[in-house]
Design an enzyme around this catalytic site. Structure first.
Site, PDB file in Angstrom:
ATOM      1  N   GLU A 188     -22.294 -11.935 -23.310  1.00  0.00           N
ATOM      2  CA  GLU A 188     -23.587 -11.342 -23.653  1.00  0.00           C
ATOM      3  C   GLU A 188     -23.407 -10.240 -24.689  1.00  0.00           C
ATOM      4  O   GLU A 188     -24.197 -10.090 -25.614  1.00  0.00           O
ATOM      5  CB  GLU A 188     -24.250 -10.766 -22.381  1.00  0.00           C
ATOM      6  CG  GLU A 188     -25.705 -10.346 -22.555  1.00  0.00           C
ATOM      7  CD  GLU A 188     -25.889  -8.891 -22.977  1.00  0.00           C
ATOM      8  OE1 GLU A 188     -27.031  -8.511 -23.282  1.00  0.00           O
ATOM      9  OE2 GLU A 188     -24.898  -8.130 -23.022  1.00  0.00           O
ATOM     10  N   GLU A 189     -22.332  -9.479 -24.512  1.00  0.00           N
ATOM     11  CA  GLU A 189     -22.140  -8.273 -25.323  1.00  0.00           C
ATOM     12  C   GLU A 189     -21.763  -8.573 -26.775  1.00  0.00           C
ATOM     13  O   GLU A 189     -21.752  -7.677 -27.605  1.00  0.00           O
ATOM     14  CB  GLU A 189     -21.039  -7.385 -24.703  1.00  0.00           C
ATOM     15  CG  GLU A 189     -21.353  -6.903 -23.288  1.00  0.00           C
ATOM     16  CD  GLU A 189     -22.399  -5.796 -23.249  1.00  0.00           C
ATOM     17  OE1 GLU A 189     -22.972  -5.473 -24.298  1.00  0.00           O
ATOM     18  OE2 GLU A 189     -22.639  -5.268 -22.138  1.00  0.00           O
TER      19      GLU A 189
ATOM     20  N   ASP B 128     -19.508 -10.282 -18.636  1.00  0.00           N
ATOM     21  CA  ASP B 128     -18.615  -9.555 -19.555  1.00  0.00           C
ATOM     22  C   ASP B 128     -19.018  -8.093 -19.682  1.00  0.00           C
ATOM     23  O   ASP B 128     -20.166  -7.719 -19.400  1.00  0.00           O
ATOM     24  CB  ASP B 128     -18.588 -10.220 -20.934  1.00  0.00           C
ATOM     25  CG  ASP B 128     -19.973 -10.289 -21.593  1.00  0.00           C
ATOM     26  OD1 ASP B 128     -20.953 -10.577 -20.888  1.00  0.00           O
ATOM     27  OD2 ASP B 128     -20.065 -10.033 -22.805  1.00  0.00           O
TER      28      ASP B 128
ATOM     29  N   HIS C 262     -24.965 -10.781 -16.703  1.00  0.00           N
ATOM     30  CA  HIS C 262     -23.774 -11.224 -17.444  1.00  0.00           C
ATOM     31  C   HIS C 262     -22.484 -10.677 -16.830  1.00  0.00           C
ATOM     32  O   HIS C 262     -22.472  -9.609 -16.234  1.00  0.00           O
ATOM     33  CB  HIS C 262     -23.876 -10.856 -18.929  1.00  0.00           C
ATOM     34  CG  HIS C 262     -23.975  -9.389 -19.230  1.00  0.00           C
ATOM     35  ND1 HIS C 262     -22.877  -8.599 -19.466  1.00  0.00           N
ATOM     36  CD2 HIS C 262     -25.047  -8.569 -19.353  1.00  0.00           C
ATOM     37  CE1 HIS C 262     -23.264  -7.365 -19.743  1.00  0.00           C
ATOM     38  NE2 HIS C 262     -24.576  -7.309 -19.663  1.00  0.00           N
TER      39      HIS C 262
ATOM     40  N   HIS D 206     -21.935   1.437 -22.241  1.00  0.00           N
ATOM     41  CA  HIS D 206     -21.138   1.293 -23.471  1.00  0.00           C
ATOM     42  C   HIS D 206     -20.450   2.609 -23.822  1.00  0.00           C
ATOM     43  O   HIS D 206     -20.277   2.935 -24.994  1.00  0.00           O
ATOM     44  CB  HIS D 206     -21.990   0.792 -24.649  1.00  0.00           C
ATOM     45  CG  HIS D 206     -22.535  -0.596 -24.426  1.00  0.00           C
ATOM     46  ND1 HIS D 206     -23.012  -1.397 -25.421  1.00  0.00           N
ATOM     47  CD2 HIS D 206     -22.659  -1.337 -23.289  1.00  0.00           C
ATOM     48  CE1 HIS D 206     -23.415  -2.568 -24.912  1.00  0.00           C
ATOM     49  NE2 HIS D 206     -23.212  -2.537 -23.610  1.00  0.00           N
TER      50      HIS D 206
ATOM     51  N   ASP E 167     -30.496  -6.168 -16.195  1.00  0.00           N
ATOM     52  CA  ASP E 167     -29.574  -5.686 -17.228  1.00  0.00           C
ATOM     53  C   ASP E 167     -30.184  -4.593 -18.098  1.00  0.00           C
ATOM     54  O   ASP E 167     -30.099  -4.683 -19.322  1.00  0.00           O
ATOM     55  CB  ASP E 167     -29.150  -6.890 -18.107  1.00  0.00           C
ATOM     56  CG  ASP E 167     -28.015  -6.554 -19.060  1.00  0.00           C
ATOM     57  OD1 ASP E 167     -27.329  -5.555 -18.826  1.00  0.00           O
ATOM     58  OD2 ASP E 167     -27.825  -7.309 -20.027  1.00  0.00           O
TER      59      ASP E 167
ATOM     60  N   ASP F 262     -22.628  -2.100 -16.155  1.00  0.00           N
ATOM     61  CA  ASP F 262     -23.320  -3.031 -17.049  1.00  0.00           C
ATOM     62  C   ASP F 262     -22.454  -4.266 -17.165  1.00  0.00           C
ATOM     63  O   ASP F 262     -21.519  -4.287 -17.945  1.00  0.00           O
ATOM     64  CB  ASP F 262     -23.522  -2.343 -18.405  1.00  0.00           C
ATOM     65  CG  ASP F 262     -24.093  -3.253 -19.462  1.00  0.00           C
ATOM     66  OD1 ASP F 262     -24.509  -4.371 -19.124  1.00  0.00           O
ATOM     67  OD2 ASP F 262     -24.129  -2.835 -20.635  1.00  0.00           O
TER      68      ASP F 262
HETATM   69 ZN   LIG Z   1     -25.658  -5.570 -20.153  1.00  0.00          ZN
END
Ligand SMILES: [Zn+2]
Length: 366
Positions: A137-138, A76, A74, A342, A161, A105
């Site tokens: 995705e997030e 984003d 992904h 994150h 991922d 990520d």
């Molecule tokens: Zn991810």
């Protein structure tokens, strides 16, 4: 045919520097397009319009020989972003100064894809390759959900991922359901006429206290994460709002837990004459790919060739892999060495960046 580590690192650092919050992936998509140029056809779908973002999912097809193979990642990232400055430390690990995420990520995967595309013409009889590079995705796997999988020619795919060393893979992940519940009672003055009121907050509290929550069994978890109610101490609260979730690797257990929580909500409302509106939303479905599946045997072979570790693990959350599996495409999720994702401590070792790129190159070999 080996990867160019210097070139790969440069690509990764450039990708990290591009802000790409969910629904704002435009600059990353344009970067990928500029790197590929007119060498390959790139399809950008209409997902951007459908979800209120500025970018669609990208689909890139590389013709080849034999069975096609699909890779996905992904574009984003979560925040905080803004002038992301990746720093390569002496220990060979890439971090930021600590004000932003790194965006490893999932840009580790994007850099690996671009490096593979640089090399692919030199790989004799390489497989046809399909790249699906998703948006949003997030924020609930929106890109993958909106992607038209009928475009996919491959029988199996690799989502790159997850926070495992390259070589390892997640071959099972839970499904999830999201709960919203609204209790409606009756407001009244709490001092003058409390008997005229129906306390929605009390009903909600009663429902929660009667629920089995936390770790339900080895493959199921449940949580109530939000409760909102009330305006003043002298008013019997008319409304109470709850939000929660269930995750389970077993869809039967997920349904059992859902019924349990629904019953507790209804009983608690009924007990004091309140009403409750309950809404369950399917977030994503569980999947489990057996060890003998082709996606796994092929990974094991590539890991052995490259001397990478090989371990299969269950995942704890949802990824685009849940969506592609739900849509009928066999996918496992490959580790790519991203750590502390994150968070502003997010980091990636250069060695892992190199290893995931090598693994992608190895997997496209016949
Ligand atoms: Zn991810």
């Amino acid at each position: 045919m080996d990867i160019n580590e210097e070139h790969l690192l440069k690509t990764f650092l450039e990708l990290c520097r591009i802000d790409s919050l969910s629904k704002d992936e435009r600059a990353v998509a344009d970067y990928i397009k500029s790197k590929i140029g007119d060498k390959l056809e790139i399809i950008e779908d209409a997902t951007g319009n459908q979800i209120g973002g500025n970018t669609g999912n990208l689909y890139i097809y590389v013709p080849g020989t034999g069975d096609p193979i699909m890779f996905s990642a992904h574009m984003d990232t979560v925040g905080p972003v803004g002038n992301i400055e990746p720093i390569l430390d002496d220990d060979g690990v890439i971090r930021t100064a600590g004000d932003t995420v790194l965006g490893g990520d999932d840009k580790v995967a994007l850099a690996a894809f671009l490096e593979m595309l640089e090399l692919i013409d030199g790989i004799p009889d390489h497989r046809p390759v399909e790249l699906v590079i998703t948006v949003a995705e997030e924020i609930g796997l929106l890109g993958a959900y909106n992607f038209d999988v009928s475009l996919i020619k491959s029988d199996l795919g690799y989502i790159i991922d997850t926070s495992q060393p390259p070589g390892n893979a997640v071959n099972a992940a839970p499904g999830s359901e999201i709960l919203k519940a609204d209790f409606v009672g009756k407001a009244a003055h709490a001092g003058i006429a409390p008997e005229k009121g129906i306390n929605a907050l009390q009903a909600a509290a009663r429902a929660i206290s009667g629920m089995k929550l936390g770790r339900i069994d080895e493959e199921t978890t449940a949580n109530i994460g939000i409760m909102e109610s009330g305006n003043a101490t002298n008013i019997v609260p008319e409304k109470a709002h709850l939000e929660g979730e269930i995750r389970s690797h077993d869809s039967g257990k997920l349904i059992t837990q859902k019924e349990h929580m629904t019953t507790r909500l209804r009983d608690a409302a009924e007990k004091i004459g309140a009403k409750v509106k309950i809404e369950w939303k399917h977030a994503y479905a569980a999947f489990k790919i057996p060890e003998e599946a082709a996606s796994i045997t092929r990974l094991k072979k590539a890991d052995d060739t490259l001397g990478l570790p090989f371990e299969l693990l269950p995942g704890g959350g949802g990824s685009d892999g849940n969506v592609f599996n739900e849509k009928g495409l066999e996918c496992i999720v490959l580790g790519c060495g991203m750590n502390d994702v994150h968070s502003t401590d997010e980091n990636v070792a250069v060695k892992d960046l190199n290893d995931i790129a090598r693994l992608v190159v190895e997997l496209v070999k016949p």
